[in-house]
Design a protein around this motif. Sequence first.
Motif, short mmCIF file in Angstrom:
data_model
loop_
_atom_site.label_atom_id
_atom_site.label_comp_id
_atom_site.label_asym_id
_atom_site.label_seq_id
_atom_site.Cartn_x
_atom_site.Cartn_y
_atom_site.Cartn_z
N PHE A 114 0.90 -1.33 0.14
CA PHE A 114 -0.01 0.13 0.00
C PHE A 114 0.89 1.24 -0.20
O PHE A 114 1.64 1.89 1.02
N PRO A 115 1.27 1.97 -1.17
CA PRO A 115 1.97 2.98 -1.20
C PRO A 115 1.40 3.95 -0.50
O PRO A 115 0.10 4.13 -0.63
N ALA A 116 2.18 5.00 0.14
CA ALA A 116 1.64 6.26 0.65
C ALA A 116 2.18 7.24 -0.24
O ALA A 116 3.11 7.64 -0.52
N LEU A 117 0.92 7.89 -0.86
CA LEU A 117 0.86 8.76 -1.99
C LEU A 117 0.57 10.14 -1.54
O LEU A 117 -0.22 10.42 -0.57
N CYS A 118 1.37 11.21 -1.91
CA CYS A 118 1.08 12.79 -1.73
C CYS A 118 1.24 13.33 -3.07
O CYS A 118 1.73 12.84 -3.85
N GLY A 119 0.51 14.71 -2.94
CA GLY A 119 0.60 15.38 -3.94
C GLY A 119 1.62 16.64 -4.06
O GLY A 119 1.49 17.38 -2.62
N LEU A 120 2.31 17.01 -4.89
CA LEU A 120 3.07 18.24 -4.62
C LEU A 120 2.61 19.12 -5.81
O LEU A 120 2.70 18.76 -6.87
N ILE A 121 2.10 20.36 -5.51
CA ILE A 121 1.25 21.26 -6.41
C ILE A 121 2.21 22.58 -6.46
O ILE A 121 2.45 23.14 -5.45
N LEU A 122 2.22 23.14 -7.37
CA LEU A 122 2.89 24.40 -7.62
C LEU A 122 1.96 25.42 -7.83
O LEU A 122 1.34 25.55 -9.07
N HIS A 123 1.51 26.21 -6.97
CA HIS A 123 0.65 27.48 -7.06
C HIS A 123 1.05 28.47 -7.57
O HIS A 123 2.13 29.09 -7.22
N PRO A 124 0.41 29.35 -8.52
CA PRO A 124 0.97 30.47 -9.32
C PRO A 124 1.51 31.74 -8.18
O PRO A 124 2.51 32.43 -8.42
N THR A 125 0.80 31.88 -6.86
CA THR A 125 1.16 32.93 -5.85
C THR A 125 1.63 32.54 -4.89
O THR A 125 2.42 32.79 -3.79
N ARG A 126 1.23 31.14 -4.30
CA ARG A 126 1.48 30.48 -2.94
C ARG A 126 2.72 29.59 -2.85
O ARG A 126 3.17 29.34 -1.99
N GLY A 127 3.07 29.21 -4.25
CA GLY A 127 4.23 28.53 -4.15
C GLY A 127 3.76 26.94 -4.07
O GLY A 127 2.78 26.55 -4.42
N TYR A 128 4.82 26.29 -3.39
CA TYR A 128 4.67 24.79 -3.29
C TYR A 128 3.82 24.41 -2.15
O TYR A 128 3.94 24.82 -1.28
N ILE A 129 2.88 23.55 -2.75
CA ILE A 129 1.81 23.02 -1.53
C ILE A 129 1.89 21.37 -1.68
O ILE A 129 1.85 20.94 -2.68
N LEU A 161 12.11 16.11 -2.51
CA LEU A 161 12.01 17.36 -2.68
C LEU A 161 13.28 18.13 -3.00
O LEU A 161 13.51 18.78 -3.98
N ALA A 162 14.31 17.68 -2.28
CA ALA A 162 15.60 18.13 -2.38
C ALA A 162 16.00 17.82 -3.83
O ALA A 162 16.81 18.68 -4.47
N ALA A 163 15.86 16.69 -4.41
CA ALA A 163 16.05 16.42 -5.73
C ALA A 163 15.50 17.33 -6.77
O ALA A 163 15.82 17.34 -8.06
N ARG A 164 14.54 17.96 -6.30
CA ARG A 164 13.84 18.90 -7.29
C ARG A 164 14.03 20.56 -6.96
O ARG A 164 13.49 21.27 -7.31
N GLY A 165 15.12 20.44 -6.08
CA GLY A 165 15.44 21.87 -5.58
C GLY A 165 14.50 22.52 -4.90
O GLY A 165 14.77 23.78 -4.47
N ILE A 166 13.87 21.87 -3.91
CA ILE A 166 12.90 22.30 -3.16
C ILE A 166 13.35 22.19 -1.79
O ILE A 166 13.46 20.96 -1.33
N ARG A 167 13.48 23.33 -0.88
CA ARG A 167 13.69 23.24 0.54
C ARG A 167 12.55 23.12 1.43
O ARG A 167 11.42 23.67 1.06
N PRO A 168 12.82 22.54 2.59
CA PRO A 168 11.69 22.62 3.56
C PRO A 168 10.82 23.80 3.62
O PRO A 168 9.60 23.77 3.59
#
Length: 283
Positions: A34-49, A89-96
């Motif tokens: 049972f994988p634990a899946l999450c979504g990474l969404i890039l919002h135009p003004t809020r940034g990463y969600i 996230l780090a592999a995508r250049g995204i910091r916490p």
Amino acid sequence: MRLQALPFELLKVGHCTHPECVATRGGRWQSVMFPALCGLILHPTRGYILFDTGYSQHFMTATQPFPERLYRWTTPVNLPHEEQLLTQLAARGIRPADISHIVISHMHADHIAGLRDFPKARFIVSRAEYDQARRMSRLGGLLHAFLPPLLPDDMADRLDFVEDAPMRKLPPELSMFDSGFDLFNDGSILALPLPGHSRGQMGVVFKRADHRLVFMAADACWSRQALVENKLPTVFANRIFDHVGNYRRSFTLLREAAAHPEPALILPSHCEQSWKELSNDIK
Ligand SMILES: [Zn+2]
């Protein structure tokens, strides 16, 4: 309301194993992932969600002592380094600190284990869900897959309740749900109540970059196949549910959504088929 298209990736952050017949009626005795899946969404003004966080090292720590260790014994968890959310996230250049918001589908440990890793994020959750989880005792929480040590110490100061967002009509593909909460008051991401599995479970709806409507449905069903075959969870799986009747109602609405002639892409959080399809087809 017209939804704007948002860049989106589905991420797998660890998995647990469980005999199939314990989760799904008519399933085999064989252990399945049972994988634990999450979504990474890039919002135009809020940034990463993020939509949920999957497992994390904090889950391993929180399930060291007894009786919490029972959680790990009954659903053995696998979280290789490369699948950890911070690594991905780090592999995508995204910091916490780049994560501005985390939409929490519900408070089960396999969805919130990474909250402590995001110091700047605001947490969007249903008030009903949060209040109920906070009222649980240590043992009561454990029986409902909730582990209080996973919550950041300052969580209460960083909450935005879904119920405070304005309501909007949903696109025709999801009209059976009638309306959803417009999380950023801009029509970009709508939250839909999916009660039953837990008290205030929420799914989210948005358009990904190729304009396909995506519906992240959390644990309102275990898999897309379960929806198509109308397979409800077993009595054993029901034991952690908040309300079996509400679960059935949410499941029935999801089945209607799946049967639409041009259905939204329904992504249950633990659906191996969805993961296989989207990991080969990142949009
Ligand atoms: Zn759950």
